[in-house]
Design an enzyme around this catalytic site. Structure first.
Site, PDB file in Angstrom:
ATOM      1  N   ARG A 223      10.655 -31.881  -9.597  1.00  0.00           N
ATOM      2  CA  ARG A 223      10.596 -30.591  -8.895  1.00  0.00           C
ATOM      3  C   ARG A 223      10.006 -29.503  -9.795  1.00  0.00           C
ATOM      4  O   ARG A 223       9.202 -28.691  -9.340  1.00  0.00           O
ATOM      5  CB  ARG A 223      11.976 -30.180  -8.378  1.00  0.00           C
ATOM      6  CG  ARG A 223      12.449 -31.058  -7.223  1.00  0.00           C
ATOM      7  CD  ARG A 223      13.848 -30.710  -6.791  1.00  0.00           C
ATOM      8  NE  ARG A 223      14.746 -30.919  -7.921  1.00  0.00           N
ATOM      9  CZ  ARG A 223      15.977 -30.445  -8.003  1.00  0.00           C
ATOM     10  NH1 ARG A 223      16.491 -29.719  -7.038  1.00  0.00           N
ATOM     11  NH2 ARG A 223      16.736 -30.699  -9.041  1.00  0.00           N
TER      12      ARG A 223
ATOM     13  N   ASN B  67      14.809 -32.068  -3.312  1.00  0.00           N
ATOM     14  CA  ASN B  67      15.193 -33.468  -3.214  1.00  0.00           C
ATOM     15  C   ASN B  67      15.774 -33.715  -1.832  1.00  0.00           C
ATOM     16  O   ASN B  67      16.437 -32.847  -1.261  1.00  0.00           O
ATOM     17  CB  ASN B  67      16.262 -33.815  -4.258  1.00  0.00           C
ATOM     18  CG  ASN B  67      15.720 -33.865  -5.665  1.00  0.00           C
ATOM     19  OD1 ASN B  67      14.521 -33.998  -5.878  1.00  0.00           O
ATOM     20  ND2 ASN B  67      16.599 -33.747  -6.637  1.00  0.00           N
TER      21      ASN B  67
END
Length: 92
Positions: free
Chosen positions: A19, A37
């Site tokens: 990320r 996620n």
């Protein structure tokens, strides 16, 4: 040309700073949106910006950071909303 896309990245993409990798590239490309996620162990990216910058982001997503193993990147064209002010990392 302004464009919006949703990407679902499958493979080894959680627990390896994926990320943060996406956010860094999105910020560099002046994209807005988010990365998060998913419970399925995939990662979702929704981004808006110039079409060529979204294409460049796709290239980074297909490669991934060190230690990632990208199996598949699904791309879905979305309607431009202009609602995002920045690119964020979202938590569950």
């Amino acid at each position: 040309m302004k464009k919006a896309s949703r990407f679902i990245i499958q493979g080894t993409v959680q627990g390896i700073f994926f990320r943060q990798f996406v956010k860094q590239h999105a910020d560099d490309l002046k994209l807005r949106g988010f990365v998060r996620n998913l419970e399925s162990s995939d990662v979702e990216v929704v981004a808006e910006g110039e079409a060529e910058n979204l294409d460049r982001l796709l290239g980074f997503l297909k490669k991934g950071p060190e230690h990632s193993q990208i199996r598949r990147v699904r791309v879905e064209e979305k309607k431009w909303s202009g609602d995002f002010r920045e690119f964020k990392i979202l938590r569950f």
